[in-house]
Scaffold this motif. Structure first.
Motif, PDB file in Angstrom:
ATOM      1  N   GLN A  54       0.949  -1.059  -0.083  1.00  0.00           N
ATOM      2  CA  GLN A  54       0.002  -0.159   0.007  1.00  0.00           C
ATOM      3  C   GLN A  54       0.821   1.343   0.007  1.00  0.00           C
ATOM      4  OE1 GLN A  54      -3.189   0.155   2.966  1.00  0.00           O
ATOM      5  NE2 GLN A  54      -3.234   2.364   2.750  1.00  0.00           N
ATOM      6  N   ASP A  55       1.722   1.275   0.938  1.00  0.00           N
ATOM      7  CA  ASP A  55       2.919   2.623   0.810  1.00  0.00           C
ATOM      8  C   ASP A  55       3.534   2.544  -0.401  1.00  0.00           C
ATOM      9  OD1 ASP A  55       2.388   2.666   3.642  1.00  0.00           O
ATOM     10  OD2 ASP A  55       3.968   1.916   4.489  1.00  0.00           O
ATOM     11  N   CYS A  56       3.856   1.426  -1.154  1.00  0.00           N
ATOM     12  CA  CYS A  56       4.519   1.563  -2.310  1.00  0.00           C
ATOM     13  C   CYS A  56       3.418   2.139  -3.443  1.00  0.00           C
ATOM     14  CB  CYS A  56       4.915   0.213  -2.819  1.00  0.00           C
ATOM     15  SG  CYS A  56       5.643  -0.036  -4.295  1.00  0.00           S
ATOM     16  N   VAL A  57       2.275   1.673  -3.344  1.00  0.00           N
ATOM     17  CA  VAL A  57       1.465   2.225  -4.546  1.00  0.00           C
ATOM     18  C   VAL A  57       1.065   3.724  -4.280  1.00  0.00           C
ATOM     19  CG1 VAL A  57      -0.976   2.044  -5.390  1.00  0.00           C
ATOM     20  CG2 VAL A  57       0.360  -0.091  -5.070  1.00  0.00           C
ATOM     21  N   GLU A  58       1.070   3.940  -2.936  1.00  0.00           N
ATOM     22  CA  GLU A  58       0.575   5.505  -2.794  1.00  0.00           C
ATOM     23  C   GLU A  58       1.899   6.239  -3.321  1.00  0.00           C
ATOM     24  OE1 GLU A  58      -0.067   6.062   1.315  1.00  0.00           O
ATOM     25  OE2 GLU A  58      -1.881   4.697   1.619  1.00  0.00           O
ATOM     26  N   LYS A  59       2.996   5.899  -3.080  1.00  0.00           N
ATOM     27  CA  LYS A  59       4.265   6.867  -3.471  1.00  0.00           C
ATOM     28  C   LYS A  59       4.277   6.532  -4.960  1.00  0.00           C
ATOM     29  CE  LYS A  59       8.957   7.443  -2.162  1.00  0.00           C
ATOM     30  NZ  LYS A  59       9.879   7.390  -1.187  1.00  0.00           N
ATOM     31  N   ALA A  60       4.100   5.337  -5.633  1.00  0.00           N
ATOM     32  CA  ALA A  60       3.973   5.581  -6.975  1.00  0.00           C
ATOM     33  C   ALA A  60       2.933   6.344  -7.561  1.00  0.00           C
ATOM     34  CB  ALA A  60       3.849   4.057  -7.573  1.00  0.00           C
ATOM     35  N   LEU A  61       1.812   6.488  -6.929  1.00  0.00           N
ATOM     36  CA  LEU A  61       0.800   7.274  -7.718  1.00  0.00           C
ATOM     37  C   LEU A  61       1.117   8.851  -7.420  1.00  0.00           C
ATOM     38  CD1 LEU A  61      -2.390   5.287  -6.383  1.00  0.00           C
ATOM     39  CD2 LEU A  61      -1.846   5.499  -8.780  1.00  0.00           C
ATOM     40  N   ALA A  62       1.695   8.942  -6.218  1.00  0.00           N
ATOM     41  CA  ALA A  62       2.005  10.482  -5.986  1.00  0.00           C
ATOM     42  C   ALA A  62       3.117  10.979  -6.771  1.00  0.00           C
ATOM     43  CB  ALA A  62       2.410  10.523  -4.557  1.00  0.00           C
ATOM     44  N   ASN A  63       4.055   9.912  -7.275  1.00  0.00           N
ATOM     45  CA  ASN A  63       5.178  10.401  -8.028  1.00  0.00           C
ATOM     46  C   ASN A  63       5.323   9.698  -9.197  1.00  0.00           C
ATOM     47  OD1 ASN A  63       7.002  11.991  -5.834  1.00  0.00           O
ATOM     48  ND2 ASN A  63       6.505   9.874  -4.908  1.00  0.00           N
TER      49      ASN A  63
END
Length: 183
Positions: free
Chosen positions: A48-57
């Protein structure tokens, strides 16, 4: 982002990475994260943290064809950051405590081999475990592993060779086997 989000009049449009493209990689990320952290709940948090970071960046990825490697790199770096934080806080759960749970998924005749493997695997360094997971479980090429871990390909190859040899020694009668015979 879509082409509609591009800056009018600019020659550079953002890469075509939508939520579905990232979501398609979640099963692979979850599998790798589970192998890294040892349990599904923490793995799901890491993904979840990975997907959030990917979406934000997502704007930072210039080549959409490298999305899978980019996501694996984000996941790996988040895991390393989390480990560093845990070391500062202390009190980690040893992987050996999880060995019996992992062995229960194997048929009864194979449980001993699974336990031996899990215990031997737990004795490897983090670098060796990571290299073996990325090449063996995820099937990444040396070049892809080098990109994910941001290492030279020669370093990946030598770490993999050392990891395989160490695992082989542990499984063929290394220190784990000697301790077990004494019991």
């Amino acid at each position: 982002m879509t082409g509609e989000d591009a800056i009018p009049g600019s020659d550079m449009s953002p890469p075509d990475i939508d939520d579905r493209a990232i979501a398609a990689h979640v099963p692979r990320l979850r599998r790798y994260a589970t192998a890294l952290v040892g349990n599904r709940a923490d793995a799901d948090d890491l993904v979840q943290d990975c997907v959030e970071k990917a979406l934000a960046n997502r704007h930072a990825l210039r080549d959409p064809s490298k999305l899978g490697g980019w996501l694996m790199t984000i996941l790996h770096n988040l895991h390393i950051s989390s480990q560093r934080g845990r070391r500062r806080r202390g009190a980690e759960v040893p992987v050996e405590d999880l060995a019996d749970d992992l062995a229960l998924s194997a048929p009864p005749a194979d449980r001993g081999a699974v336990r031996d493997f899990v215990r031997a695997f737990a004795q490897l360094t983090d670098e060796h475990r990571t290299i073996l997971l990325l090449t063996g479980m995820e099937g990444l090429s040396y070049r892809e592993v080098a990109e994910v871990l941001e290492l030279p390909i020669g370093t990946v190859m030598s770490r993999l060779a050392r990891a395989r040899e160490k695992l082989r020694i542990l499984l063929d009668g290394g220190t784990q086997q000697v301790v077990r015979r004494i019991k």
